[in-house]
Design an enzyme around this catalytic site. Structure first.
Site, PDB file in Angstrom:
ATOM      1  N   SER A  15      40.998  -1.802  91.970  1.00 49.20           N
ATOM      2  CA  SER A  15      39.819  -1.807  92.830  1.00 49.20           C
ATOM      3  C   SER A  15      38.892  -2.972  92.517  1.00 49.20           C
ATOM      4  CB  SER A  15      39.074  -0.474  92.621  1.00 49.20           C
ATOM      5  OG  SER A  15      37.819  -0.469  93.241  1.00 49.20           O
ATOM      6  N   HIS A  56      38.619  -0.770  87.930  1.00 49.13           N
ATOM      7  CA  HIS A  56      37.740  -1.466  88.873  1.00 49.13           C
ATOM      8  C   HIS A  56      37.289  -2.790  88.268  1.00 49.13           C
ATOM      9  CE1 HIS A  56      34.910  -1.901  92.192  1.00 49.13           C
ATOM     10  NE2 HIS A  56      34.011  -2.300  91.296  1.00 49.13           N
ATOM     11  N   SER A  57      37.411  -3.877  89.036  1.00 52.66           N
ATOM     12  CA  SER A  57      36.968  -5.212  88.638  1.00 52.66           C
ATOM     13  C   SER A  57      37.694  -5.628  87.354  1.00 52.66           C
ATOM     14  CB  SER A  57      35.442  -5.219  88.488  1.00 52.66           C
ATOM     15  OG  SER A  57      34.932  -6.520  88.510  1.00 52.66           O
ATOM     16  N   MET A  58      36.994  -5.850  86.257  1.00 51.60           N
ATOM     17  CA  MET A  58      37.679  -6.174  85.007  1.00 51.60           C
ATOM     18  C   MET A  58      38.695  -5.100  84.646  1.00 51.60           C
ATOM     19  SD  MET A  58      36.061  -6.571  81.163  1.00 51.60           S
ATOM     20  CE  MET A  58      35.953  -4.781  80.912  1.00 51.60           C
ATOM     21  N   ALA A  70      40.559  -3.449  86.603  1.00 53.65           N
ATOM     22  CA  ALA A  70      41.803  -3.627  87.357  1.00 53.65           C
ATOM     23  C   ALA A  70      42.743  -4.563  86.602  1.00 53.65           C
ATOM     24  CB  ALA A  70      41.508  -4.184  88.749  1.00 53.65           C
TER      25      ALA A  70
END
Length: 253
Positions: free
Chosen positions: A125, A97-99, A101
């Site tokens: 994500s 998720h975020s970083m 990803a």
């Protein structure tokens, strides 16, 4: 016992699943840690074994220096995880998720480029496709402005940054994570060849659904996209993410 069944400083098991048919490696967002994914073990089917990735600078690795270069971290992750992934005995999937990803994506590319075993599927994500550059540099802000900006994302408990002692412990890791994510530069290369799913929050102003969906161009495999209610941290607020994740993992087996 397979190598993936052995915990290390980098990976820990959220709950042993003897009948597992997939091992899910979870990569945290900036400021996040392995504990964010520990509860997932009880929310996913019995065939999914959850393995959160433990990055330096937080939780039990609080006094290990945090990375400020995503390239350096991916290089280290590949060295640490290539063996456990290859020896898992069941397919391995990546969620980030975020970083996280970016970490999951670049690690998958590094494994592919070095002839190592690749994940069977990627679930990415809350992050725009890697060619999208925002230009913002929150990591360069003075402490008070940086803390206020981080708190607006909503994931880090306010108490952790309002308390002077906790703030002193958290700030170096947070600033390092944001530096790593904000200085990342995508280097063009061959597309991956695996199923790829993207997730976005309908009210996420930084990683809007249309920008997240552009990850579809980074694989030749099948793609799909889920949009959930909520902002950047929808994954902690909407229980339907677990049904979606179960479906996404089934596609990779």
């Amino acid at each position: 016992m397979t190598r993936a069944a052995v915990e290390s400083a980098w990976i820990s098991c959220a709950g042993r699943r003897p009948a597992a048919t997939v091992r899910l490696f979870c990569f945290p967002y900036a400021g996040g840690g392995a504990t964010a994914f520990q509860p997932w073990s009880t929310r996913l089917p019995a065939n999914v074994e959850v393995w959160p990735v433990c990055l330096p600078g937080r939780e039990q690795r609080l006094f290990d220096p945090a990375y400020t270069s995503l390239d350096d971290l991916v290089r280290e992750l590949r060295g640490e995880l290539a063996g456990p992934i290859a020896g898992s005995g069941v397919p391995v999937a990546f969620f980030g998720h975020s970083m996280g990803a970016l970490l999951a994506f670049e690690l998958a590319r590094a494994l592919r480029d070095n002839g190592d075993t690749q994940p069977s599927t990627l679930v990415l994500s809350g992050r725009a496709a890697p060619h999208h550059v925002t230009g913002r540099r929150l990591s360069a802000l003075p402490d008070d402005e940086f803390v206020a900006a981080v708190q607006r994302f909503g994931a880090t408990p306010a108490a952790a940054l309002d308390d002077p002692e906790l703030r002193e412990l958290c700030l170096p890791m947070l600033r390092a994570d944001f530096t790593m994510a904000e200085t990342y530069t995508y280097r063009p290369g061959p597309a991956l060849d695996l199923p790829l799913t993207t997730w976005s929050g309908r009210q996420d102003r930084g990683a809007t659904p249309d920008l997240v969906e552009k990850w579809a161009g980074y694989t030749t495999g099948p793609v799909r996209h889920h949009t959930f209610p909520g902002g950047h941290f929808f994954l902690h607020a909407d229980g339907s993410v677990f049904d979606a994740l179960s479906e996404d993992l089934d596609r990779g087996r």
